[in-house]
Design a protein around this motif. Structure first.
Motif, PDB file in Angstrom:
ATOM      1  N   HIS A 183       0.594  -0.774   0.477  1.00 49.97           N
ATOM      2  CA  HIS A 183      -0.152  -0.097  -0.451  1.00 49.97           C
ATOM      3  C   HIS A 183       0.736   1.268   0.469  1.00 49.97           C
ATOM      4  O   HIS A 183       2.298   1.145   0.570  1.00 49.97           O
ATOM      5  CB  HIS A 183      -1.153   0.015   1.235  1.00 49.97           C
ATOM      6  CG  HIS A 183      -2.981   0.750   0.953  1.00 49.97           C
ATOM      7  ND1 HIS A 183      -1.872   2.758   1.836  1.00 49.97           N
ATOM      8  CD2 HIS A 183      -3.256   1.550   0.649  1.00 49.97           C
ATOM      9  CE1 HIS A 183      -2.869   2.499   1.332  1.00 49.97           C
ATOM     10  NE2 HIS A 183      -3.728   1.918   0.483  1.00 49.97           N
ATOM     11  N   GLU A 184       0.755   2.405  -0.306  1.00 53.49           N
ATOM     12  CA  GLU A 184       1.309   3.279  -0.877  1.00 53.49           C
ATOM     13  C   GLU A 184       1.654   4.976   0.558  1.00 53.49           C
ATOM     14  O   GLU A 184       2.671   4.964   0.928  1.00 53.49           O
ATOM     15  CB  GLU A 184       0.922   4.965  -1.765  1.00 53.49           C
ATOM     16  CG  GLU A 184      -1.419   4.767  -1.202  1.00 53.49           C
ATOM     17  CD  GLU A 184      -1.890   4.215  -2.230  1.00 53.49           C
ATOM     18  OE1 GLU A 184      -2.900   4.568  -2.095  1.00 53.49           O
ATOM     19  OE2 GLU A 184      -1.570   3.203  -2.241  1.00 53.49           O
ATOM     20  N   SER A 185       0.681   3.953   1.380  1.00 49.46           N
ATOM     21  CA  SER A 185       0.718   4.578   3.082  1.00 49.46           C
ATOM     22  C   SER A 185       2.463   4.220   3.867  1.00 49.46           C
ATOM     23  O   SER A 185       2.537   4.422   4.647  1.00 49.46           O
ATOM     24  CB  SER A 185       0.069   4.116   3.821  1.00 49.46           C
ATOM     25  OG  SER A 185      -0.590   2.686   3.795  1.00 49.46           O
ATOM     26  N   ASP A 188       6.505   6.480   2.173  1.00 53.66           N
ATOM     27  CA  ASP A 188       6.901   7.031   3.316  1.00 53.66           C
ATOM     28  C   ASP A 188       8.191   6.404   4.531  1.00 53.66           C
ATOM     29  O   ASP A 188       9.310   6.706   4.968  1.00 53.66           O
ATOM     30  CB  ASP A 188       6.322   7.900   4.326  1.00 53.66           C
ATOM     31  CG  ASP A 188       5.394   9.375   3.395  1.00 53.66           C
ATOM     32  OD1 ASP A 188       6.208   9.340   1.950  1.00 53.66           O
ATOM     33  OD2 ASP A 188       4.742   9.928   3.278  1.00 53.66           O
ATOM     34  N   ARG A 189       7.305   5.366   5.488  1.00 50.25           N
ATOM     35  CA  ARG A 189       7.934   5.192   6.114  1.00 50.25           C
ATOM     36  C   ARG A 189       9.338   4.222   5.655  1.00 50.25           C
ATOM     37  O   ARG A 189      10.516   4.190   6.865  1.00 50.25           O
ATOM     38  CB  ARG A 189       7.068   4.280   7.002  1.00 50.25           C
ATOM     39  CG  ARG A 189       8.264   3.154   8.415  1.00 50.25           C
ATOM     40  CD  ARG A 189       6.798   2.292   9.080  1.00 50.25           C
ATOM     41  NE  ARG A 189       6.418   2.933  10.317  1.00 50.25           N
ATOM     42  CZ  ARG A 189       5.688   4.050  10.891  1.00 50.25           C
ATOM     43  NH1 ARG A 189       7.502   3.090  11.432  1.00 50.25           N
ATOM     44  NH2 ARG A 189       5.442   5.048  12.172  1.00 50.25           N
ATOM     45  N   GLY A 315      -1.733   2.326  12.411  1.00 49.72           N
ATOM     46  CA  GLY A 315      -1.781   2.967  11.645  1.00 49.72           C
ATOM     47  C   GLY A 315      -1.406   2.455  10.831  1.00 49.72           C
ATOM     48  O   GLY A 315      -1.926   1.758   9.090  1.00 49.72           O
ATOM     49  N   ASP A 316       0.330   2.767  10.656  1.00 53.17           N
ATOM     50  CA  ASP A 316       0.872   2.221   8.790  1.00 53.17           C
ATOM     51  C   ASP A 316       1.593   0.999   8.692  1.00 53.17           C
ATOM     52  O   ASP A 316       2.321   0.936   8.495  1.00 53.17           O
ATOM     53  CB  ASP A 316       1.239   3.899   8.151  1.00 53.17           C
ATOM     54  CG  ASP A 316       2.960   3.782   9.121  1.00 53.17           C
ATOM     55  OD1 ASP A 316       2.675   3.021  10.386  1.00 53.17           O
ATOM     56  OD2 ASP A 316       3.327   5.248   9.521  1.00 53.17           O
ATOM     57  N   GLN A 340      -6.395   8.204   9.131  1.00 51.53           N
ATOM     58  CA  GLN A 340      -5.858   8.283   9.050  1.00 51.53           C
ATOM     59  C   GLN A 340      -4.553   6.769   8.108  1.00 51.53           C
ATOM     60  O   GLN A 340      -3.792   7.229   7.411  1.00 51.53           O
ATOM     61  CB  GLN A 340      -4.788   9.330   9.265  1.00 51.53           C
ATOM     62  CG  GLN A 340      -5.431  10.413   9.549  1.00 51.53           C
ATOM     63  CD  GLN A 340      -5.912  10.931   8.048  1.00 51.53           C
ATOM     64  OE1 GLN A 340      -5.949  10.999   7.228  1.00 51.53           O
ATOM     65  NE2 GLN A 340      -7.747  11.538   8.989  1.00 51.53           N
ATOM     66  N   GLY A 341      -4.852   5.835   8.489  1.00 54.73           N
ATOM     67  CA  GLY A 341      -3.894   4.642   8.294  1.00 54.73           C
ATOM     68  C   GLY A 341      -4.265   4.022   6.608  1.00 54.73           C
ATOM     69  O   GLY A 341      -5.537   4.501   6.079  1.00 54.73           O
ATOM     70  N   GLY A 342      -3.735   3.284   6.059  1.00 47.43           N
ATOM     71  CA  GLY A 342      -3.938   2.615   5.023  1.00 47.43           C
ATOM     72  C   GLY A 342      -4.891   2.021   5.024  1.00 47.43           C
ATOM     73  O   GLY A 342      -5.496   2.675   4.166  1.00 47.43           O
ATOM     74  N   GLN A 345      -7.187   4.576   4.322  1.00 46.80           N
ATOM     75  CA  GLN A 345      -7.714   4.704   3.235  1.00 46.80           C
ATOM     76  C   GLN A 345      -8.300   4.176   2.186  1.00 46.80           C
ATOM     77  O   GLN A 345      -9.168   4.498   1.122  1.00 46.80           O
ATOM     78  CB  GLN A 345      -5.963   4.913   2.134  1.00 46.80           C
ATOM     79  CG  GLN A 345      -4.945   6.297   3.563  1.00 46.80           C
ATOM     80  CD  GLN A 345      -4.195   5.733   2.991  1.00 46.80           C
ATOM     81  OE1 GLN A 345      -3.925   6.476   2.039  1.00 46.80           O
ATOM     82  NE2 GLN A 345      -3.589   6.732   4.018  1.00 46.80           N
ATOM     83  N   GLU A 346      -8.135   2.775   1.801  1.00 44.92           N
ATOM     84  CA  GLU A 346      -8.795   1.895   0.999  1.00 44.92           C
ATOM     85  C   GLU A 346     -10.159   1.555   1.301  1.00 44.92           C
ATOM     86  O   GLU A 346     -10.593   1.425   0.541  1.00 44.92           O
ATOM     87  CB  GLU A 346      -7.936   0.162   1.819  1.00 44.92           C
ATOM     88  CG  GLU A 346      -8.075  -0.570   0.269  1.00 44.92           C
ATOM     89  CD  GLU A 346      -7.062   0.037  -0.951  1.00 44.92           C
ATOM     90  OE1 GLU A 346      -7.015  -0.854  -1.854  1.00 44.92           O
ATOM     91  OE2 GLU A 346      -5.941   0.803  -0.887  1.00 44.92           O
TER      92      GLU A 346
END
Length: 426
Positions: A183-185, A188-189, A315-316, A340-342, A345-346
């Motif tokens: 997942h795109e979330s 960043d990590r 979260g992510d 705000q997690g993935g 979002q999905e």
């Protein structure tokens, strides 16, 4: 099927593999079998089947090591410690056991590429070692971020070991040729660990279940669900990060206020006995064993609403694999997760469910009641799931993304056979 990987030898390292049919095992299995059907000579290094019950399957008990053939793939199994409870110390023993035994006499043939499935650090370490030994590309597919999981999942002692886990995890990822994240979330990590963004690819999981085909009323009758009942079903792992206590508390509220609501937890996991104890006095909350793979889609479709829960701290770190199956079922999802997690979002992107504050049983009960009272809205949400699967989560699309990453790594290796990531020299 084409022979695009003809003459190529691939080693896939994953602690989980078929006959497990929950979690990451279906993705590891289908990836290996797809590469084999595309002409590759594929070996898999894995453990004895044990998930989601965290007990070694009966047919594999007492085995120390073995090789079997499944779907055109050679599967090399290694026994390791399987904890029945989840604490940081027991998880470390689980990882150490697979690392130690998996490192002894790994598949001997030289691979052209090593593909590791992570959420286990041990698999990433073993895959990286073998790739460096043979100077071949190492591709890592990140299903869960282990350092985030240690900090966020609620595992006892996880916060104290998160920094150690982060160090090992970043080393694995920084030395890999390419990293796929589901997942795109996660991006960043991963880049915050020092991985160049140019080496990260988004490779979403796909729906690995078939559409439901059974007679819905007949399936409900077989399961003991009455026509007038509204069934809220959670299907899958019962672990710490799911925070399934919220469904026990929701059932407690419903027992008083919404008598026709039945809550069902289907599956297994380290927290099942704890949850059964908490729910012992609740006649409207029921437990089922994991459904057979062939029955699973029909059971999902027989429910009225599908529950997805996570602790507020999650979260992510992961994207629940059950989500793709939920979407394919044609039933709406109610997701009690961090906003705000993935996962959130999905659900938003699919349009196939509603979001509720994590760990808030009053809010969850309220959302369920709203959908009970609005069957047209419920049906519309459910119908968006299969459409989303066709658009984004098909088997062909998912395996195509994996094929592209493997092809890219092999092509880069062929152009620069001596090249290694700069961090590998440290």
């Amino acid at each position: 099927m084409t022979d695009m990987f003809s003459g190529c030898r691939v080693l896939l390292v994953s602690t989980n593999y078929a006959p497990e049919h929950a979690g990451i095992a279906p993705y590891a299995t289908l990836t290996a079998e797809h590469l084999a059907a595309s002409g590759a000579d594929v070996d898999v290094l894995t453990g004895m089947p044990h998930y989601p019950g965290w007990r070694v399957h009966a047919d594999y008990r007492g085995r120390w090591r073995m090789v079997e053939s499944r779907g055109g793939v050679r599967v090399h199994r290694r026994r390791s410690f399987v904890p029945t409870r989840q604490t940081a110390l027991l998880r470390a023993a689980y990882e150490a056991g697979f690392l130690a035994h998996g490192s002894i006499r790994p598949p001997a043939a030289r691979p052209d590429l090593v593909l590791s499935q992570m959420p286990t650090l041990a698999g990433g370490v073993i895959g990286g070692r073998i790739a460096r030994r043979h100077r071949v590309p190492h591709v890592v597919v990140v299903q869960d971020l282990m350092s985030a999981a240690a900090a966020q999942s609620g595992i006892r002692g996880g916060g104290r070991v998160a920094s150690v886990v982060a160090g090992v995890e970043s080393r694995i990822l920084r030395t890999a040729a390419l990293i796929g994240v589901v997942h795109e979330s996660f991006v960043d990590r991963v880049t915050a660990m020092g991985v160049p963004g140019s080496r990260v690819r988004v490779v979403p999981n796909w729906s690995h279940v078939t559409p439901p085909t059974g007679d819905r009323r007949a399936v409900r009758a077989r399961l003991g669900w009455r026509d007038e009942e509204f069934v809220l079903l959670h299907a899958g792992n019962m672990g710490l990060k799911q925070g399934l206590e919220i469904l026990v508390e929701t059932a407690r509220i419903a027992h008083r206020d919404t008598p026709r609501l039945r809550i069902v937890l289907m599956g297994d996991g380290s927290q099942r006995r704890h949850l059964e104890h908490l729910a012992a006095d609740l006649p409207n909350l029921h437990f089922l064993p994991p459904a057979a793979h062939a029955d699973f889609p029909d059971v999902l479709a027989a429910a009225d609403l599908l529950a997805l829960t996570q602790r507020a701290s999650v979260g992510d770190m992961s994207l629940p694999s059950k989500l793709t199956s939920y979407f394919a079922s044609g039933r709406p999802t109610v997701a009690s997760v961090a906003s705000q997690g993935g996962t959130a979002q999905e659900v938003r992107r699919s349009g196939a469910g509603v979001l509720v504050r994590a760990e808030d049983p009053v809010a969850l009960h309220g959302s369920v009641v709203e959908l009970m009272r609005d069957p047209d809205r419920s049906a519309a949400l459910g119908a968006r799931g299969p459409a989303y699967v066709r658009e984004r989560l098909s088997l062909e699309a998912g395996l195509g993304r994996i094929t592209a990453v493997v092809s890219e790594a092999l092509a880069h290796s062929a152009r620069e056979p001596e090249a290694r990531p700069a961090s590998d020299a440290r």
